[in-house]
Scaffold this motif. Sequence first.
Motif, short mmCIF file in Angstrom:
data_model
loop_
_atom_site.label_atom_id
_atom_site.label_comp_id
_atom_site.label_asym_id
_atom_site.label_seq_id
_atom_site.Cartn_x
_atom_site.Cartn_y
_atom_site.Cartn_z
N GLU A 149 0.84 -1.19 0.00
CA GLU A 149 0.00 0.00 0.00
C GLU A 149 0.88 1.24 0.00
O GLU A 149 1.87 1.31 0.73
CB GLU A 149 -0.92 -0.01 1.22
N HIS A 150 0.51 2.21 -0.84
CA HIS A 150 1.28 3.45 -0.93
C HIS A 150 0.30 4.62 -0.88
O HIS A 150 -0.70 4.64 -1.61
CB HIS A 150 2.09 3.50 -2.23
N VAL A 151 0.59 5.60 -0.03
CA VAL A 151 -0.28 6.76 0.16
C VAL A 151 0.38 8.00 -0.44
O VAL A 151 1.54 8.28 -0.17
CB VAL A 151 -0.59 7.00 1.65
N GLN A 152 -0.38 8.72 -1.27
CA GLN A 152 0.09 9.98 -1.86
C GLN A 152 -0.78 11.13 -1.36
O GLN A 152 -2.01 11.10 -1.49
CB GLN A 152 0.01 9.91 -3.38
N GLU A 153 -0.13 12.12 -0.79
CA GLU A 153 -0.83 13.32 -0.34
C GLU A 153 -0.37 14.51 -1.18
O GLU A 153 0.28 14.34 -2.20
CB GLU A 153 -0.58 13.54 1.15
N TRP A 154 -0.72 15.69 -0.76
CA TRP A 154 -0.31 16.91 -1.45
C TRP A 154 -0.74 16.89 -2.92
O TRP A 154 0.04 17.14 -3.83
CB TRP A 154 1.20 17.12 -1.36
N VAL A 155 -2.00 16.59 -3.13
CA VAL A 155 -2.55 16.58 -4.49
C VAL A 155 -2.91 18.01 -4.89
O VAL A 155 -3.70 18.67 -4.22
CB VAL A 155 -3.79 15.67 -4.57
N ASP A 156 -2.34 18.47 -5.99
CA ASP A 156 -2.63 19.82 -6.49
C ASP A 156 -3.90 19.87 -7.34
O ASP A 156 -4.67 20.83 -7.27
CB ASP A 156 -1.45 20.34 -7.32
N GLU B 114 -9.99 3.59 -26.07
CA GLU B 114 -11.08 2.89 -25.41
C GLU B 114 -11.00 3.04 -23.89
O GLU B 114 -11.59 2.25 -23.15
CB GLU B 114 -11.07 1.42 -25.82
N TYR B 115 -10.27 4.04 -23.45
CA TYR B 115 -10.20 4.34 -22.02
C TYR B 115 -10.16 5.85 -21.82
O TYR B 115 -9.84 6.61 -22.73
CB TYR B 115 -8.96 3.70 -21.38
N ALA B 116 -10.52 6.28 -20.64
CA ALA B 116 -10.38 7.67 -20.24
C ALA B 116 -9.33 7.74 -19.14
O ALA B 116 -8.89 6.70 -18.62
CB ALA B 116 -11.71 8.24 -19.77
N GLU B 117 -8.94 8.94 -18.77
CA GLU B 117 -7.84 9.11 -17.82
C GLU B 117 -8.28 9.96 -16.63
O GLU B 117 -8.88 11.02 -16.81
CB GLU B 117 -6.64 9.77 -18.49
N VAL B 118 -7.97 9.48 -15.44
CA VAL B 118 -7.99 10.34 -14.26
C VAL B 118 -6.57 10.86 -14.09
O VAL B 118 -5.66 10.09 -13.75
CB VAL B 118 -8.44 9.58 -13.00
N PHE B 119 -6.38 12.14 -14.37
CA PHE B 119 -5.04 12.73 -14.32
C PHE B 119 -4.86 13.44 -12.97
O PHE B 119 -5.63 14.34 -12.63
CB PHE B 119 -4.84 13.72 -15.46
N VAL B 120 -3.85 13.00 -12.23
CA VAL B 120 -3.58 13.56 -10.90
C VAL B 120 -2.20 14.20 -10.91
O VAL B 120 -1.21 13.56 -11.29
CB VAL B 120 -3.63 12.46 -9.82
N SER B 121 -2.13 15.45 -10.51
CA SER B 121 -0.82 16.13 -10.39
C SER B 121 -0.55 16.42 -8.92
O SER B 121 -1.44 16.85 -8.18
CB SER B 121 -0.81 17.43 -11.20
N PHE B 122 0.70 16.16 -8.51
CA PHE B 122 1.09 16.33 -7.11
C PHE B 122 1.91 17.60 -6.95
O PHE B 122 2.41 18.17 -7.93
CB PHE B 122 1.88 15.11 -6.64
N ASN B 123 2.04 18.04 -5.72
CA ASN B 123 2.78 19.26 -5.41
C ASN B 123 4.23 19.14 -5.88
O ASN B 123 4.91 18.16 -5.57
CB ASN B 123 2.73 19.53 -3.91
N LEU B 124 4.69 20.12 -6.65
CA LEU B 124 6.02 20.07 -7.25
C LEU B 124 7.13 20.03 -6.21
O LEU B 124 8.05 19.22 -6.29
CB LEU B 124 6.20 21.27 -8.18
N GLU B 125 7.05 20.90 -5.22
CA GLU B 125 8.11 20.95 -4.20
C GLU B 125 8.15 19.66 -3.38
O GLU B 125 9.22 19.14 -3.06
CB GLU B 125 7.88 22.15 -3.28
N GLU B 126 6.96 19.12 -3.06
CA GLU B 126 6.91 17.89 -2.30
C GLU B 126 7.48 16.72 -3.11
O GLU B 126 8.20 15.87 -2.58
CB GLU B 126 5.45 17.59 -1.91
#
Length: 614
Positions: free
Chosen positions: A361-368, A396-408
């Motif tokens: 399991e991996h947790v990502q925070e600081w979602v911009d 045949e697919y769509a994308e959930v695009f997630v960008s994270f905080n650059l400095e983090e």
Amino acid sequence: MAFQISLGDGILLAQLAWRLAQTFTNGRKSAPAEFQAIEHELYSLSAALTAAEGEQNNAVSGNETIVDKYTIVSEKAAPQKPKLERWSHSILKNWRKIEWTTEKGDLSTLRDQILVHTNSLNLLINIGTSSRTASIEQSLDNKLALLEELHQWYVINLRDAVPKRDTASNSLIHTPQQPLWAQSSAFISTFELSMKKETGDDITCPRASIRSEWFESFLDSTLDPSSGSMFICGCSDRQVGEVSHQVAVQRYGLSHLIFPIRIASGDGSWMLYKTADDVSNQLVDLHIRKIHPSYIRRLEDTFFYTLSRRRVEAILAQRVSNSLCYVSQENKEQHILEAMSDLKISRKSVESIIFRSGRTEHVQEWVDDIQILQYGVKDVGISTNYTQTDIVRWLEYAEVFVSFNLEEARERGDVLSMVLKFRYNTVTKLTENASVDITSIEAVGTHMDGSTVAHNGLDVAIKFTNKLAAKEFHEKVESMRMDLFVRSLRYPRSNERVILNLRTARVECETVYIDDAQITIAVDTNAKYRLIIVSRNRCTIMSQVLVEDFFTSPSSRPNYTGPTYLVQTGDMRERKVYHYENGFKYLSLSTTQANRMLELARSSVACSIRNGEQ
């Protein structure tokens, strides 16, 4: 044999098609981009006609002077320099006003007709080859008789499509095609125009339309921000006390960054990204909603997709890539943003994202930011018009695009962004703790150095700060999944190839009446056939799995009882999907030509099946 058609006609048509294609090619650099798609179809038609000539082994000499006499490519030669071939100025200025077809249609209609002719000839060639192999001369006789009927149909179409001549001046008379805004009043050419704000949309005008002078300039020239206002207020029939919105709509015009994006909501809405606001001197996002079903096809084909094509060309000419369009380094395909979900509150409300793979399991925070996007794909070597039929394939697919905080990301040496690829059958769930769970999804992470890492079969939980944001995100994902599903019904899939394209006048069954439809038959890699019927206004889509004996049954009446999905869009752009497990008792094509074309297709496939080619 029953085939009595003069092959001189076929040779003349082949020569004419080839020379017309040459005309389009010679003026390629100065021609409107829409002509280039016609060029490809003309070459295909020429090849099919030539192949048909070879099947009959009967060469007849002939000549044709209409292309030479009325060529629309001018030649200019300078001393000691080769001739330069370019489209003549008058044609470039007035080409949209030429009556190309009997229906007084546009270039897309001309292209449809060429496709029909080419397709029928290829069917005949397939029948001839298979029949000769199987030694069934009688079957070939019957099919050639059918082609004779089709030939007469073509002759009538070609004859009626020839411009009338003014005998006094010995010049061609072209009936000008009415522009988009002045055509039949059978459709409503207005829409709701609003400006997107953080707190919601601010309606500018409920009955806006495109300004005729601006639209004429848009069609005939390149993108020019100085072309003025795009819109006018259409509230001329407003009720007493209603305020005019003329001043409000006139503030919006083109910018160098404008880009049209379809909203994946099922109601036919679009967004004009980064539109110029001449009053505030800012770039704003405009929403175009509540487009009448009878108008949306014209608006999409002549405005949105044309604008998209020009903007893509401008972006890629600068050798830059962004989320609107980019060239894949892996396969050199152009990825063009076709649709997105309109997220109002959830984009900035992500608390964390949890990725699970097995026991890891991996947790990502600081979602911009988080967005839901869908791209179309086109090979860079093919020059087309960027309309729906011109894109090589839909992803045949769509994308959930997630960008994270650059400095983090820089500090942790972690991923900078993540793309989650979901399909129409991907399982999602809205939980009670303001989370959206997505099961078994493919993910691609991009690191600071530009490298990417792909992960398959991940379970993802997107945690939001509140239930309202989670609910909105889940609804938009589900809407995009429905959009993907409808597209899988409407277009041939990646594992399918098309064996028949047919434009017919009318399709009827016990539940559907389509006045003008396009019919496609596709076959997948497992030899499963599918019938696709789409109304010209794109408000009705039918997808049926054809029964096993559809082609081989001795009955002259095809069997349409295979499982069928039907998608219908109402006047208020509401979309409903129906499923008929046993298809329909009957399905009728209104014209003799359409039924003959379908019979040719059935015969062609039947011959292939008998010979073990399927």
